[in-house]
Design a protein around this motif. Structure first.
Motif, PDB file in Angstrom:
ATOM      1  N   ILE A   5      10.677  14.230  35.100  1.00 46.63           N
ATOM      2  CA  ILE A   5       9.568  13.882  35.980  1.00 46.63           C
ATOM      3  C   ILE A   5      10.134  13.667  37.372  1.00 46.63           C
ATOM      4  CG2 ILE A   5       7.831  12.145  36.548  1.00 46.63           C
ATOM      5  CD1 ILE A   5       7.464  11.693  33.607  1.00 46.63           C
ATOM      6  N   ASP A   6       9.525  14.307  38.346  1.00 48.88           N
ATOM      7  CA  ASP A   6       9.931  14.118  39.734  1.00 48.88           C
ATOM      8  C   ASP A   6       9.258  12.842  40.242  1.00 48.88           C
ATOM      9  OD1 ASP A   6      10.310  14.117  42.471  1.00 48.88           O
ATOM     10  OD2 ASP A   6       9.933  16.267  42.687  1.00 48.88           O
ATOM     11  N   PRO A   7      10.002  11.760  40.440  1.00 50.09           N
ATOM     12  CA  PRO A   7       9.392  10.490  40.838  1.00 50.09           C
ATOM     13  C   PRO A   7       8.773  10.524  42.224  1.00 50.09           C
ATOM     14  CG  PRO A   7      11.774  10.322  40.910  1.00 50.09           C
ATOM     15  CD  PRO A   7      11.451  11.659  40.305  1.00 50.09           C
ATOM     16  N   THR A   8       9.162  11.468  43.050  1.00 46.48           N
ATOM     17  CA  THR A   8       8.564  11.563  44.381  1.00 46.48           C
ATOM     18  C   THR A   8       7.203  12.243  44.345  1.00 46.48           C
ATOM     19  OG1 THR A   8       9.641  13.675  44.902  1.00 46.48           O
ATOM     20  CG2 THR A   8      10.835  11.639  45.467  1.00 46.48           C
ATOM     21  N   ARG A   9       6.909  12.939  43.255  1.00 49.77           N
ATOM     22  CA  ARG A   9       5.618  13.630  43.129  1.00 49.77           C
ATOM     23  C   ARG A   9       4.639  12.881  42.241  1.00 49.77           C
ATOM     24  NH1 ARG A   9       5.998  19.964  43.405  1.00 49.77           N
ATOM     25  NH2 ARG A   9       3.797  19.497  43.529  1.00 49.77           N
ATOM     26  N   CYS A  10       5.135  12.164  41.237  1.00 52.91           N
ATOM     27  CA  CYS A  10       4.254  11.499  40.274  1.00 52.91           C
ATOM     28  C   CYS A  10       3.319  10.524  40.981  1.00 52.91           C
ATOM     29  CB  CYS A  10       5.082  10.751  39.228  1.00 52.91           C
ATOM     30  SG  CYS A  10       4.057   9.881  38.034  1.00 52.91           S
ATOM     31  N   GLN A  11       2.035  10.612  40.625  1.00 52.98           N
ATOM     32  CA  GLN A  11       1.043   9.702  41.191  1.00 52.98           C
ATOM     33  C   GLN A  11       0.429   8.807  40.128  1.00 52.98           C
ATOM     34  OE1 GLN A  11      -1.700  11.788  43.710  1.00 52.98           O
ATOM     35  NE2 GLN A  11      -0.071  12.594  44.988  1.00 52.98           N
ATOM     36  N   GLY A  12       1.002   8.826  38.929  1.00 56.54           N
ATOM     37  CA  GLY A  12       0.600   7.890  37.891  1.00 56.54           C
ATOM     38  C   GLY A  12      -0.695   8.213  37.170  1.00 56.54           C
ATOM     39  N   TYR A  13      -1.115   9.476  37.141  1.00 59.30           N
ATOM     40  CA  TYR A  13      -2.335   9.826  36.413  1.00 59.30           C
ATOM     41  C   TYR A  13      -2.205   9.516  34.927  1.00 59.30           C
ATOM     42  CZ  TYR A  13      -4.172  12.161  40.540  1.00 59.30           C
ATOM     43  OH  TYR A  13      -4.641  12.424  41.788  1.00 59.30           O
ATOM     44  N   GLY A  14      -1.026   9.718  34.367  1.00 60.66           N
ATOM     45  CA  GLY A  14      -0.762   9.329  32.989  1.00 60.66           C
ATOM     46  C   GLY A  14      -1.246  10.277  31.919  1.00 60.66           C
ATOM     47  N   ILE A  15      -1.643  11.481  32.277  1.00 66.77           N
ATOM     48  CA  ILE A  15      -2.064  12.452  31.273  1.00 66.77           C
ATOM     49  C   ILE A  15      -0.911  12.735  30.318  1.00 66.77           C
ATOM     50  CG2 ILE A  15      -2.852  14.821  30.905  1.00 66.77           C
ATOM     51  CD1 ILE A  15      -4.234  14.552  33.704  1.00 66.77           C
ATOM     52  N   CYS A  16       0.291  12.793  30.850  1.00 63.59           N
ATOM     53  CA  CYS A  16       1.465  13.061  30.013  1.00 63.59           C
ATOM     54  C   CYS A  16       1.696  11.930  29.012  1.00 63.59           C
ATOM     55  CB  CYS A  16       2.700  13.279  30.877  1.00 63.59           C
ATOM     56  SG  CYS A  16       3.051  11.934  32.006  1.00 63.59           S
ATOM     57  N   VAL A  17       1.410  10.697  29.407  1.00 65.87           N
ATOM     58  CA  VAL A  17       1.563   9.561  28.496  1.00 65.87           C
ATOM     59  C   VAL A  17       0.582   9.690  27.341  1.00 65.87           C
ATOM     60  CG1 VAL A  17       1.426   7.041  28.291  1.00 65.87           C
ATOM     61  CG2 VAL A  17       2.388   8.064  30.352  1.00 65.87           C
ATOM     62  N   GLU A  18      -0.606  10.199  27.624  1.00 63.26           N
ATOM     63  CA  GLU A  18      -1.618  10.369  26.576  1.00 63.26           C
ATOM     64  C   GLU A  18      -1.265  11.490  25.603  1.00 63.26           C
ATOM     65  OE1 GLU A  18      -5.529  10.819  28.256  1.00 63.26           O
ATOM     66  OE2 GLU A  18      -5.185   9.171  29.650  1.00 63.26           O
ATOM     67  N   PRO A  21       3.186  10.626  24.120  1.00 67.96           N
ATOM     68  CA  PRO A  21       3.631   9.233  24.287  1.00 67.96           C
ATOM     69  C   PRO A  21       5.054   8.965  23.810  1.00 67.96           C
ATOM     70  CG  PRO A  21       2.079   9.402  22.470  1.00 67.96           C
ATOM     71  CD  PRO A  21       2.100  10.742  23.152  1.00 67.96           C
ATOM     72  N   LYS A  22       5.587   9.814  22.975  1.00 69.80           N
ATOM     73  CA  LYS A  22       6.973   9.631  22.530  1.00 69.80           C
ATOM     74  C   LYS A  22       7.954   9.921  23.672  1.00 69.80           C
ATOM     75  CE  LYS A  22      10.333  11.548  19.301  1.00 69.80           C
ATOM     76  NZ  LYS A  22      11.002  10.467  18.705  1.00 69.80           N
ATOM     77  N   HIS A  23       7.516  10.708  24.626  1.00 67.90           N
ATOM     78  CA  HIS A  23       8.408  11.148  25.695  1.00 67.90           C
ATOM     79  C   HIS A  23       8.150  10.501  27.045  1.00 67.90           C
ATOM     80  CE1 HIS A  23      10.425  14.159  23.288  1.00 67.90           C
ATOM     81  NE2 HIS A  23       9.263  14.318  22.708  1.00 67.90           N
ATOM     82  N   PHE A  24       6.935  10.010  27.271  1.00 69.19           N
ATOM     83  CA  PHE A  24       6.583   9.466  28.583  1.00 69.19           C
ATOM     84  C   PHE A  24       5.954   8.090  28.456  1.00 69.19           C
ATOM     85  CE2 PHE A  24       6.089  14.112  28.764  1.00 69.19           C
ATOM     86  CZ  PHE A  24       7.067  14.419  29.687  1.00 69.19           C
ATOM     87  N   THR A  25       6.206   7.234  29.447  1.00 70.24           N
ATOM     88  CA  THR A  25       5.628   5.894  29.495  1.00 70.24           C
ATOM     89  C   THR A  25       5.470   5.492  30.953  1.00 70.24           C
ATOM     90  OG1 THR A  25       5.797   3.651  28.628  1.00 70.24           O
ATOM     91  CG2 THR A  25       7.831   4.635  29.450  1.00 70.24           C
ATOM     92  N   TYR A  26       4.783   4.377  31.185  1.00 66.70           N
ATOM     93  CA  TYR A  26       4.621   3.851  32.535  1.00 66.70           C
ATOM     94  C   TYR A  26       5.764   2.907  32.880  1.00 66.70           C
ATOM     95  CZ  TYR A  26      -0.174   5.539  32.305  1.00 66.70           C
ATOM     96  OH  TYR A  26      -1.281   6.328  32.188  1.00 66.70           O
ATOM     97  N   ASP A  27       6.172   2.916  34.145  1.00 65.99           N
ATOM     98  CA  ASP A  27       7.159   1.939  34.591  1.00 65.99           C
ATOM     99  C   ASP A  27       6.420   0.710  35.128  1.00 65.99           C
ATOM    100  OD1 ASP A  27       6.314   2.514  37.202  1.00 65.99           O
ATOM    101  OD2 ASP A  27       8.117   3.641  37.728  1.00 65.99           O
ATOM    102  N   ASP A  28       7.143  -0.229  35.686  1.00 61.16           N
ATOM    103  CA  ASP A  28       6.558  -1.480  36.170  1.00 61.16           C
ATOM    104  C   ASP A  28       5.581  -1.289  37.333  1.00 61.16           C
ATOM    105  OD1 ASP A  28       7.998  -2.855  34.283  1.00 61.16           O
ATOM    106  OD2 ASP A  28       9.625  -3.369  35.654  1.00 61.16           O
ATOM    107  N   TRP A  29       5.657  -0.164  38.020  1.00 55.88           N
ATOM    108  CA  TRP A  29       4.796   0.097  39.172  1.00 55.88           C
ATOM    109  C   TRP A  29       3.639   1.034  38.834  1.00 55.88           C
ATOM    110  CZ3 TRP A  29      10.112   0.084  39.379  1.00 55.88           C
ATOM    111  CH2 TRP A  29      10.668  -1.012  40.048  1.00 55.88           C
ATOM    112  N   GLY A  30       3.513   1.403  37.565  1.00 56.31           N
ATOM    113  CA  GLY A  30       2.411   2.260  37.147  1.00 56.31           C
ATOM    114  C   GLY A  30       2.686   3.744  37.254  1.00 56.31           C
ATOM    115  N   PHE A  31       3.915   4.100  37.535  1.00 57.51           N
ATOM    116  CA  PHE A  31       4.275   5.510  37.565  1.00 57.51           C
ATOM    117  C   PHE A  31       4.875   5.892  36.223  1.00 57.51           C
ATOM    118  CE2 PHE A  31       4.354   4.196  41.998  1.00 57.51           C
ATOM    119  CZ  PHE A  31       3.500   5.140  42.537  1.00 57.51           C
ATOM    120  N   VAL A  32       4.918   7.169  35.967  1.00 56.08           N
ATOM    121  CA  VAL A  32       5.393   7.650  34.674  1.00 56.08           C
ATOM    122  C   VAL A  32       6.891   7.922  34.741  1.00 56.08           C
ATOM    123  CG1 VAL A  32       5.163   9.497  32.974  1.00 56.08           C
ATOM    124  CG2 VAL A  32       3.144   8.646  34.156  1.00 56.08           C
TER     125      VAL A  32
END
Length: 83
Positions: A5-18, A21-32
């Motif tokens: 995941i490119d952290p400079t591009r991620c805007q936290g939509y979270g579709i990938c988490v849905e 979920p085994k591969h993606f999660t939210y960090d403390d700031w709401g980004f993936v």
């Protein structure tokens, strides 16, 4: 294959988490962030679907050798990245 995941591009939509979920999660700031970057077998399709559904195209495949997931030495359970 490994997903990144490119952290400079991620805007936290979270579709990938849905969808993977085994591969993606939210960090403390709401980004993936990627919890497990290696995706093979049955999980490859889920990560590919997450990659395709990301509206910002912040997920990409990278070519590199597989990595071992970090484990807690006292329990043997996988450790989530800090960040």
């Amino acid at each position: 294959m490994r997903a990144r995941i490119d952290p400079t591009r991620c805007q936290g939509y979270g579709i990938c988490v849905e969808v993977a979920p085994k591969h993606f999660t939210y960090d403390d700031w709401g980004f993936v962030q990627a919890v497990q970057i290696d995706a093979d077998g049955e999980h490859h399709a889920a990560v590919q679907h997450a990659l395709e559904q990301c509206p910002i195209h912040a997920i990409r495949w990278i070519d590199s050798p597989p990595t071992a997931q970090a484990k807690d030495p006292s329990t043997g359970n996988p450790v989530r990245p800090v960040g």
